[in-house]
Design a protein around this motif. Structure first.
Motif: not given
Lengths: 331, 285, 260
Positions: C16, C18-19, C49, C58, C61
């Motif tokens: 995953r 995040f930015e 997470t 969530l 990715s």
């Protein structure tokens, strides 16, 4: 569905009230029939709003969008020759579609954005009704076939029709209150994240509630349109009424079965018997009522306990934190 | 032809910016949708009219006083009424300001009557980008925009401005820094009312004003605020100009009666597509 | 034994971003029926997470989450909950204005697939198990912290989960409360529910988990029987930094102190 004694008593009481209301139609004169019809209309709108606004806790300010859409859908259908009763069902169907159309994008929003989006729907619809002359008759208004019969008969007919709809709204509320659908809405009101974590399909539930509210609101509008036989945009999409309804429910108690009834009755009593004498101060007094309700009855009549009443008039003046869960979902 | 509409749109847009900036600030900082805003604009206009027409005072003396009265009015409303329910769900604060709006509007009708009034002003016209426009409209727009820019500068550079922005970003942290939250809230609301008053004065110069217009003003403020992002001063300027031009072009293409709807439809589209406004969260000040 | 053959939950190189930063980096794991697995790691290692990814809160990715042989990677949280994955939140999230009983019923109704009446019975059963039955009519907002944590547990149990992820369910509890919680978690696992224990308190992990996974910078730093993992230099490094890890390695045989 959990049916305990308290609930059974509530339902029995409600059925009794409606039965009395229906029987009263035989003895009431035309003026009181009109008051009664208005009351029944407001109560069904309140019950309808209570599902989204009370149980689910979303600040929906589009009750009058549903009402107006129903009024115009029913009106246009009737003007096109659809029989009256069938037109009401058509209007309810249109209300359902409209609720889906509005709800699917708006229910993804929270708090102020949701509230503003719903208010904007009233403005947009009023302008559309104003300008789409061919369909709505524009600002001049739309005439409907007048219901045949003597004034007394017609008055009685629409009183009973409105009462019947209010009864349906009451029953729907009672069912919502006790089934897993309503339980889910209460969970959503308090914490959407936690609600989805216990397996509630949050979005589906929200849309479902919105649709229920929309169908009931549209049906109310259609009956109203048939009754007055004439609708115009500023009447059908009245911005004041879209806030009046939530205020009534707040007054009675949000997310309760009888709150909308109590709110509606108190409101109609105030409206008919108090400020009828103050024509020029109409909206000012309405504002005063709104402010008073918020400061003194933030949980509604049904939310009060005797302890609260004593506290209210006692030494402590602190406002009690209520419904902070909505605040959380709003922020 | 089209330039006429664009210039007019920009001129109106400047007024709109001034109209919306206070509303936006209150929404962004206090998390309150101030339904009273439209009536405060009308109130500003009427104070201005009253001073000029009834008391015979010059405009440049009346307008600042009108704005100051509104500042005090706004401060008092927030301190006395709204602060007490500020933590409540938005349905409560929104309905409360709506109730106050009904009261104030009713009082305006009672005191000033409901007939449309406007200041008879004639400062001639001026040629601008090949388009003739009345001087008063340019002046009103300039004053409105300058005030909005001053507000922007004050928010960035004054102590109180920084405090307001701090509260907007994180109320709890700001409280821990020793900022008096209720005072800042009331000041913010007062500033919002001040700007509403200024917009009202400018409006009174240009359009006939009636108490019924409060709803229209409020509607514009809603649209601009959503377009530009909550609590953002530059956002309000951009939103105002965009709305002015879009309404002008809407009038040109669809006709006058659709102009307002175009704004609202644009707003609903923005709400759904960009839930934090076009400027997003970056437009913090 | 089934234990060796079909995992209840399998993560296949789950990541995953995040930015641009890997909050969870290429994590592969298998969890088997009835086992208790510890998930540890320093602050910000990506434990919560990972739980959010598994529970669908969530979106992943890249990679795949397989529950019971079926991919749940793109499923919505409520579907995953209905499929049998329950979790508790680090910061407890009760329905504050409902009673304790109603809170637990919520779990039983939607994910537990029960009617209102059966849900109430199941909820009472879960409350008895978590020793909250005497508080069932109290509003959830009035519970003390320890009881709120138990309420979360009861709510998750009512969901009939096959996988239960407990995110810091013991944080903020006192010693005797922790002992009780450990007993409770053990008896839940005994019913065949797979449990993931996310903890800062090593004594809880060592007491409960046969197997432990250590996350560091979003990636699996170490995995294996709890005893061994606790001695792994990489784990010591993750918690205490490079220098200390070397010193511990030099004076070998010294078990890791409680980093929490």
């Amino acid at each position: 569905m959990i049916i305990d004694r308290a609930f059974a008593l509530k339902i029995a009481f409600g059925v009794l009230l409606f039965a009395c209301g229906a029987m009263l139609s035989a003895v009431l004169d035309n003026y009181y029939l009109q008051v009664g019809t208005t009351l029944a209309m407001l109560c069904s709108l309140c019950w309808a709003w209570n599902i989204v606004g009370g149980y689910m806790g979303y600040p929906a300010l589009c009750m009058i969008s549903f009402f107006g859409i129903g009024a115009y859908a029913g009106g246009i259908a009737q003007a096109a020759g659809v029989p009256e009763t069938l037109a009401w069902f058509v209007a309810a169907g249109v209300g359902l579609l409209f609720a889906l159309l509005l709800g699917v994008p708006l229910l993804r929003l929270k708090g102020h954005y949701f509230a503003v989006g719903t208010i904007a729907s009233v403005e947009v619809l009023r302008e559309v009704a104003n300008n789409w002359d061919q369909l709505t008759g524009g600002a001049i208004g739309l005439n409907l076939p007048i219901h045949a019969g003597s004034p007394d008969e017609v008055g009685r007919y629409f009183y009973l029709a409105m009462l019947g709809l209010a009864f349906i709204a009451f029953l729907v509320t009672a069912i919502v209150d006790r089934t897993q659908f309503g339980f889910g809405l209460r969970c959503i009101r308090q914490n959407e994240q936690a609600a989805s974590m216990v397996g509630i399909n949050v979005f589906k539930y929200k849309v479902g509630a919105f649709v229920l509210t929309g169908v009931l609101g549209a049906a109310t509008g259609a009956i109203y349109a048939s009754m007055v036989a004439f609708i115009e945009p500023k009447d059908a999409f009245n911005i004041i009424m879209t806030i009046e309804i939530p205020v009534m429910v707040m007054l009675g108690g949000m997310g309760t079965i009888f709150g909308p009834l109590i709110g509606g009755v108190s409101y109609v009593i105030l409206k008919e018997f108090v400020w009828a004498y103050f024509i020029n101060w109409h909206s000012g007094l309405l504002g005063l009522i709104v402010v008073t309700v918020i400061y003194f009855l933030p949980v509604g009549v049904l939310g009060l306990t005797w302890r609260d009443i004593f506290r209210k008039f006692g030494a402590s003046k602190s406002t009690r934190p209520v419904t902070s869960d909505i605040a959380r979902s709003a922020s | 032809m089209i330039s006429q509409y664009i210039v007019n749109g920009l001129l109106t847009g400047g007024l709109y910016a001034c109209l919306a900036v206070g509303f936006s600030l209150v929404w962004g900082v206090l998390n309150v949708v101030n339904m009273l805003h439209g009536s405060m604009v009308v109130l500003g206009a009427y104070f201005c009219l009253y001073g000029v027409q009834q008391l015979g005072l010059p405009l440049y003396a009346v307008a600042p006083v009108a704005c100051l009265i509104l500042f005090v009015f706004g401060y008092a409303i927030q301190r006395g009424l709204l602060n007490r329910v500020i933590t409540q769900p938005i349905l409560i604060t929104l309905t409360l300001t709506f109730g106050l709006d009904l009261i104030v509007n009713n009082l305006i009708i009672h005191v000033f009557s409901a007939t449309p009034q406007s200041l008879v002003t004639n400062f001639g016209t001026v040629e601008f980008a090949g388009v003739r426009v009345p001087v008063v409209r340019v002046g009103g727009m300039l004053v409105a925009v300058i005030l909005t820019l001053v507000l922007y500068w004050l928010l960035r550079h004054s102590k109180i401005g920084r405090a307001i922005i701090a509260v907007r970003m994180d109320r709890h942290a700001a409280a821990l820094m020793g900022i008096r939250i209720p005072h800042i809230y009331a000041l913010t609301f007062g500033i919002g009312a001040f700007m509403a008053g200024a917009a009202g004065c400018a409006m009174a110069l240009i359009y006939p004003v009636t108490p019924m217009m409060s709803g229209v003003f409020l509607g514009k403020a809603f649209v601009i605020c959503v377009l530009g992002g909550l609590g953002s001063v530059p956002g309000a300027i951009i939103g105002g100009l965009v709305l002015g031009v879009v309404e002008g072009l809407g009038t040109l293409t669809l006709g006058q009666q659709w102009a307002t709807s175009v704004g609202f439809i644009m707003m609903m589209a923005v709400i759904v597509l960009f839930p934090t406004g076009i400027m997003g969260k970056k437009g913090y000040e | 034994m089934t234990k060796a053959t079909t995992p209840v939950l399998e993560l296949k190189s789950v990541s995953r971003l995040f930015e641009g930063i890997h909050a969870v980096d290429n994590v592969s794991l298998k969890l088997y029926a009835g086992e208790i697995v510890g998930l540890i790691g320093p602050n910000g290692a990506g434990k919560t997470t990972l739980v959010n990814l598994i529970s669908g809160f969530l979106s992943v990715s890249s990679g795949d989450v397989i529950f019971d042989g079926e991919s749940i990677t793109r499923k919505k949280p409520h579907v995953i909950a209905q499929n049998g994955i329950a979790r508790t939140f680090q910061i407890v999230q009760p329905f504050a204005r409902m009673t304790v009983l109603e809170n637990v019923m919520a779990g039983a109704i939607y994910a537990g697939h029960r009617g209102m009446v059966q849900a109430r019975d199941k909820a009472i059963e879960c409350l008895e198990f978590t020793k909250l039955a005497h508080l069932k009519d109290m509003p959830a907002s009035e519970l003390a912290l320890a009881n709120r944590k138990r309420l979360e547990l009861a709510k998750s149990l009512a969901m009939n989960p096959r996988l239960l992820m407990l995110d810091e369910v013991n944080a903020g509890l006192n010693s005797s409360e922790i002992d009780e919680a450990i007993q409770m978690i053990r008896s839940i696992a005994a019913t065949g529910i797979t449990i993931v224990v996310i903890e800062h308190l090593m004594r809880v992990v060592t007491a409960l988990a046969e197997r432990t996974v250590v996350l560091h910078h979003g990636a699996v730093a170490s995995e294996g029987p709890t005893e061994e993992v606790m001695r792994d230099p990489k784990v010591i490094e993750a918690y205490l930094g490079n220098k200390f890890a070397q010193r511990f390695a030099e004076t070998s045989g010294v078990p890791v102190a409680r980093p929490a």
